[in-house]
Design a protein around this motif. Structure first.
Motif, PDB file in Angstrom:
ATOM      1  N   ASP A  94      67.773  54.674  41.460  1.00 27.60           N
ATOM      2  CA  ASP A  94      67.087  55.037  40.220  1.00 27.60           C
ATOM      3  C   ASP A  94      66.112  56.175  40.471  1.00 27.60           C
ATOM      4  O   ASP A  94      65.399  56.204  41.489  1.00 27.60           O
ATOM      5  N   ARG A  95      66.026  57.076  39.519  1.00 26.75           N
ATOM      6  CA  ARG A  95      65.043  58.150  39.603  1.00 26.75           C
ATOM      7  C   ARG A  95      63.657  57.625  39.231  1.00 26.75           C
ATOM      8  O   ARG A  95      63.532  56.691  38.447  1.00 26.75           O
ATOM      9  N   PHE A  96      62.628  58.244  39.808  1.00 24.74           N
ATOM     10  CA  PHE A  96      61.266  57.875  39.452  1.00 24.74           C
ATOM     11  C   PHE A  96      60.834  58.672  38.222  1.00 24.74           C
ATOM     12  O   PHE A  96      61.096  59.869  38.102  1.00 24.74           O
ATOM     13  N   HIS A  97      60.156  57.964  37.312  1.00 19.88           N
ATOM     14  CA  HIS A  97      59.688  58.556  36.072  1.00 19.88           C
ATOM     15  C   HIS A  97      58.166  58.434  36.003  1.00 19.88           C
ATOM     16  O   HIS A  97      57.579  57.503  36.575  1.00 19.88           O
ATOM     17  N   VAL A  98      57.549  59.360  35.308  1.00 21.11           N
ATOM     18  CA  VAL A  98      56.092  59.326  35.167  1.00 21.11           C
ATOM     19  C   VAL A  98      55.625  57.964  34.647  1.00 21.11           C
ATOM     20  O   VAL A  98      54.593  57.434  35.102  1.00 21.11           O
ATOM     21  N   ASP A  99      56.372  57.373  33.728  1.00 19.87           N
ATOM     22  CA  ASP A  99      55.957  56.090  33.153  1.00 19.87           C
ATOM     23  C   ASP A  99      55.933  54.951  34.164  1.00 19.87           C
ATOM     24  O   ASP A  99      55.243  53.944  33.949  1.00 19.87           O
ATOM     25  N   ASP A 100      56.674  55.089  35.275  1.00 16.21           N
ATOM     26  CA  ASP A 100      56.649  54.064  36.317  1.00 16.21           C
ATOM     27  C   ASP A 100      55.256  53.925  36.932  1.00 16.21           C
ATOM     28  O   ASP A 100      54.943  52.909  37.559  1.00 16.21           O
ATOM     29  N   PHE A 101      54.446  54.958  36.767  1.00 19.93           N
ATOM     30  CA  PHE A 101      53.137  55.010  37.418  1.00 19.93           C
ATOM     31  C   PHE A 101      51.998  54.988  36.393  1.00 19.93           C
ATOM     32  O   PHE A 101      50.888  55.438  36.676  1.00 19.93           O
ATOM     33  N   SER A 102      52.261  54.467  35.209  1.00 18.70           N
ATOM     34  CA  SER A 102      51.266  54.507  34.132  1.00 18.70           C
ATOM     35  C   SER A 102      49.983  53.749  34.472  1.00 18.70           C
ATOM     36  O   SER A 102      48.911  54.054  33.937  1.00 18.70           O
ATOM     37  N   ASP A 103      50.054  52.779  35.398  1.00 22.89           N
ATOM     38  CA  ASP A 103      48.872  52.002  35.782  1.00 22.89           C
ATOM     39  C   ASP A 103      48.243  52.507  37.079  1.00 22.89           C
ATOM     40  O   ASP A 103      47.532  51.763  37.760  1.00 22.89           O
ATOM     41  N   TYR A 104      48.477  53.771  37.400  1.00 16.58           N
ATOM     42  CA  TYR A 104      48.029  54.285  38.704  1.00 16.58           C
ATOM     43  C   TYR A 104      46.516  54.284  38.882  1.00 16.58           C
ATOM     44  O   TYR A 104      46.013  54.258  40.013  1.00 16.58           O
ATOM     45  N   GLU A 105      45.753  54.284  37.797  1.00 21.15           N
ATOM     46  CA  GLU A 105      44.297  54.331  37.923  1.00 21.15           C
ATOM     47  C   GLU A 105      43.696  52.989  38.306  1.00 21.15           C
ATOM     48  O   GLU A 105      42.539  52.933  38.713  1.00 21.15           O
ATOM     49  N   GLU A 106      44.464  51.921  38.198  1.00 26.89           N
ATOM     50  CA  GLU A 106      43.938  50.607  38.601  1.00 26.89           C
ATOM     51  C   GLU A 106      44.848  49.840  39.541  1.00 26.89           C
ATOM     52  O   GLU A 106      44.482  48.784  40.058  1.00 26.89           O
ATOM     53  N   TRP A 107      46.029  50.358  39.846  1.00 24.80           N
ATOM     54  CA  TRP A 107      47.003  49.625  40.655  1.00 24.80           C
ATOM     55  C   TRP A 107      46.418  49.229  42.014  1.00 24.80           C
ATOM     56  O   TRP A 107      45.670  49.983  42.648  1.00 24.80           O
ATOM     57  N   GLY A 108      46.807  48.043  42.469  1.00 21.45           N
ATOM     58  CA  GLY A 108      46.429  47.593  43.803  1.00 21.45           C
ATOM     59  C   GLY A 108      47.408  46.527  44.268  1.00 21.45           C
ATOM     60  O   GLY A 108      48.101  45.897  43.457  1.00 21.45           O
ATOM     61  N   ASN A 109      47.482  46.322  45.583  1.00 21.96           N
ATOM     62  CA  ASN A 109      48.378  45.295  46.130  1.00 21.96           C
ATOM     63  C   ASN A 109      47.678  44.431  47.171  1.00 21.96           C
ATOM     64  O   ASN A 109      48.332  43.817  48.023  1.00 21.96           O
ATOM     65  N   GLY A 110      46.345  44.405  47.108  1.00 26.36           N
ATOM     66  CA  GLY A 110      45.590  43.572  48.042  1.00 26.36           C
ATOM     67  C   GLY A 110      45.283  44.249  49.361  1.00 26.36           C
ATOM     68  O   GLY A 110      44.630  43.660  50.213  1.00 26.36           O
ATOM     69  N   ILE A 111      45.755  45.468  49.551  1.00 32.13           N
ATOM     70  CA  ILE A 111      45.463  46.236  50.768  1.00 32.13           C
ATOM     71  C   ILE A 111      44.556  47.396  50.388  1.00 32.13           C
ATOM     72  O   ILE A 111      44.876  48.185  49.488  1.00 32.13           O
ATOM     73  N   PRO A 134      41.706  48.857  45.253  1.00 36.10           N
ATOM     74  CA  PRO A 134      42.540  49.132  44.080  1.00 36.10           C
ATOM     75  C   PRO A 134      42.058  50.410  43.394  1.00 36.10           C
ATOM     76  O   PRO A 134      40.892  50.795  43.518  1.00 36.10           O
ATOM     77  N   GLY A 135      42.958  51.062  42.695  1.00 32.80           N
ATOM     78  CA  GLY A 135      42.574  52.246  41.939  1.00 32.80           C
ATOM     79  C   GLY A 135      42.573  53.550  42.718  1.00 32.80           C
ATOM     80  O   GLY A 135      42.201  54.583  42.170  1.00 32.80           O
ATOM     81  N   THR A 136      42.987  53.523  43.983  1.00 36.35           N
ATOM     82  CA  THR A 136      43.021  54.767  44.758  1.00 36.35           C
ATOM     83  C   THR A 136      44.346  55.508  44.591  1.00 36.35           C
ATOM     84  O   THR A 136      44.481  56.646  45.041  1.00 36.35           O
ATOM     85  N   GLY A 137      45.322  54.878  43.955  1.00 39.44           N
ATOM     86  CA  GLY A 137      46.606  55.535  43.730  1.00 39.44           C
ATOM     87  C   GLY A 137      47.750  54.541  43.781  1.00 39.44           C
ATOM     88  O   GLY A 137      47.647  53.486  44.428  1.00 39.44           O
ATOM     89  N   LYS A 138      48.838  54.865  43.074  1.00 38.80           N
ATOM     90  CA  LYS A 138      50.014  54.002  43.077  1.00 38.80           C
ATOM     91  C   LYS A 138      51.149  54.692  43.831  1.00 38.80           C
ATOM     92  O   LYS A 138      51.557  55.798  43.478  1.00 38.80           O
ATOM     93  N   LEU A 172      53.173  59.444  45.623  1.00 42.82           N
ATOM     94  CA  LEU A 172      51.895  58.819  45.312  1.00 42.82           C
ATOM     95  C   LEU A 172      51.284  59.523  44.106  1.00 42.82           C
ATOM     96  O   LEU A 172      51.296  60.757  44.026  1.00 42.82           O
ATOM     97  N   ARG A 173      50.765  58.722  43.167  1.00 44.84           N
ATOM     98  CA  ARG A 173      50.024  59.279  42.045  1.00 44.84           C
ATOM     99  C   ARG A 173      48.588  58.788  42.126  1.00 44.84           C
ATOM    100  O   ARG A 173      48.341  57.588  42.253  1.00 44.84           O
ATOM    101  N   SER A 174      47.629  59.711  42.050  1.00 43.39           N
ATOM    102  CA  SER A 174      46.230  59.340  42.224  1.00 43.39           C
ATOM    103  C   SER A 174      45.325  60.298  41.448  1.00 43.39           C
ATOM    104  O   SER A 174      45.597  61.500  41.368  1.00 43.39           O
ATOM    105  N   THR A 175      44.233  59.757  40.933  1.00 41.66           N
ATOM    106  CA  THR A 175      43.230  60.607  40.280  1.00 41.66           C
ATOM    107  C   THR A 175      42.599  61.563  41.287  1.00 41.66           C
ATOM    108  O   THR A 175      42.145  62.653  40.916  1.00 41.66           O
ATOM    109  N   ARG A 176      42.603  61.194  42.562  1.00 45.55           N
ATOM    110  CA  ARG A 176      42.010  62.064  43.583  1.00 45.55           C
ATOM    111  C   ARG A 176      42.834  63.338  43.748  1.00 45.55           C
ATOM    112  O   ARG A 176      42.285  64.410  44.028  1.00 45.55           O
ATOM    113  N   ILE A 177      44.122  63.235  43.573  1.00 45.12           N
ATOM    114  CA  ILE A 177      44.964  64.432  43.638  1.00 45.12           C
ATOM    115  C   ILE A 177      44.740  65.292  42.394  1.00 45.12           C
ATOM    116  O   ILE A 177      44.635  66.527  42.480  1.00 45.12           O
ATOM    117  N   GLU A 178      44.647  64.653  41.240  1.00 45.81           N
ATOM    118  CA  GLU A 178      44.374  65.391  40.002  1.00 45.81           C
ATOM    119  C   GLU A 178      43.082  66.185  40.120  1.00 45.81           C
ATOM    120  O   GLU A 178      43.028  67.367  39.746  1.00 45.81           O
TER     121      GLU A 178
END
Length: 278
Positions: free
Chosen positions: A154-171, A174-178, A198-204
Motif C-alpha cells: 500500500d502507498r502511504f497517504h498524508v491522511d495516514d499521518f493525521s494524528d502526527y502531532e500527538e502520536w506515541g507508542n510508549g517509547i 509522544p508528539g515528536t512525530g509519527k 516520518l512526519r513531525s512538527t519539528r520538520i515543518e
C-alpha cells in the motif's frame, strides 16, 4: 530545533546546518567529526567517487556517518513519493553511462548518495530503473498503526499521518512525530530498498527558513534510506526502548551495534561512494 541548540534563535541558524563545509576543508576531518570521509577501493563500474549527501546525523555508536535523506514530494491526491534525480547519458572513461543527478534546494542530489552497503547494486538504485517512486508499506510493518491499517505494498497517504502531532507508542515522548517503515523503488525488483518515513512538527518548523529542507521535505514529512552505515542493519525510529540507554529515546536506533541517529538534525556528509557494478 532543540533546547540545546548551540546557535541562538535570533541568529536564524539551525542545528541541521552545522555539517555544511567545503570539500577542501575536509582533508583533516577525523572519523568523529560531523562530516566524515570514508575511503573505498575503486572498481570499474559507473559512478562512485567523492560524494556529498544530506543525511540524518549519526549521534552515537560505531556508524561512520548519517543515513542519506530521500527528498520527498506529495502528489495531487496526497500520496507520498521520493524524488529521483533527473537521468541523462554521459561519457565516462570512453563509454556511455546513465547518471541520475539534479540540483535541488541549492545542493546536488545524486543516486550516488545511496551507493553503500551493496545498495549500489540494487535494481532500484540504477539511474534508469523505471519506478513511480511512491513509498509503500513493507511486509512486516514496525508499528501497530501500520499493521492495523496498511496492507503490504500500500502507498502511504498524508491522511495516514493525521494524528502526527500527538502520536506515541510508549517509547520516548509522544508528539515528536509519527513514523512508518516501508520500501522505495523496489516494485518488480529482486532487492528491497528499506526506507523510513516520518512526519513531525519539528520538520515543518525547520523547513520554514532553510532552502534545502524547503525543497526536500513537504508538510512535515522527511524520509531516509534505512540502512545503518556501519554493518547495514535496518534501524528504527521509536522501535526499541533500548534507544534511551544508548542515546535519546526519540532517536533512530540500530539494534545491531547501538548506533543512533537524529532525524531532526540534517548534516552534509562527504564520503566515497562505490561505483555501480557492471
Amino acid at each position: 530545533m532543540s533546547a540545546d541548540d548551540k546557535y541562538p534563535e535570533e541568529s536564524g541558524r539551525r542545528r541541521f546546518v552545522k555539517g555544511v563545509v567545503g570539500g577542501s576543508a575536509l582533508a583533516g576531518v577525523g572519523a568523529l567529526g560531523t562530516v566524515t570521509v570514508n575511503s573505498a577501493t575503486a572498481s570499474p563500474g559507473a559512478g562512485g567517487g567523492s560524494t556529498q549527501a544530506w543525511a540524518i546525523e549519526n549521534t552515537g555508536g560505531p556508524a561512520p556517518r548519517g543515513m542519506p535523506q530521500i527528498p520527498i514530494e506529495i502528489d495531487s491526491e496526497g500520496y507520498i513519493k521520493g524524488v529521483w534525480p533527473d537521468v541523462e547519458t554521459v561519457t565516462q572513461g570512453g563509454r556511455e553511462v546513465q547518471v541520475a543527478e539534479m540540483d535541488l534546494g541549492g545542493s546536488t542530489y545524486s543516486s550516488e548518495w545511496f551507493q553503500y552497503c551493496g545498495v549500489e547494486g540494487y535494481g532500484g538504485i540504477q539511474p534508469g530503473y523505471e519506478s513511480e517512486n511512491y513509498f509503500r508499506s513493507g511486509s512486516n510493518p514496525a508499528y501497530n498503526w501500520q499493521s492495523q491499517s496498511k496492507e503490504e505494498g500500500d502507498r502511504f497517504h498524508v491522511d495516514d499521518f493525521s494524528d502526527y502531532e500527538e502520536w506515541g507508542n510508549g517509547i520516548g515522548d509522544p508528539g515528536t512525530g509519527k513514523p512508518a517503515s516501508g520500501r522505495w523503488r523496489s516494485e518488480d525488483a529482486s532487492d528491497i530498498i528499506p526506507i523510513q518515513l516520518l512526519r513531525s512538527t519539528r520538520i515543518e518548523e525547520a523547513a520554514q527558513d532553510d532552502e534545502w529542507l524547503q525543497a526536500s521535505t513537504s508538510e512535515g514529512f522527511i524520509a531516509w534510506l534505512n540502512k545503518c552505515t556501519h554493518f547495514c542493519c535496518v534501524p528504527g525510529y521509536k522501535q526499541s526502548a533500548d534507544a534511551g540507554r544508548f542515546g535519546n529515546p526519540n532517536s533512530v536506533y540500530c539494534q545491531c551495534h547501538q548506533s543512533t541517529y537524529d532525524p531532526f538534525n540534517l548534516v552534509q556528509t562527504l564520503f566515497i561512494a562505490r561505483p555501480r557494478p557492471d
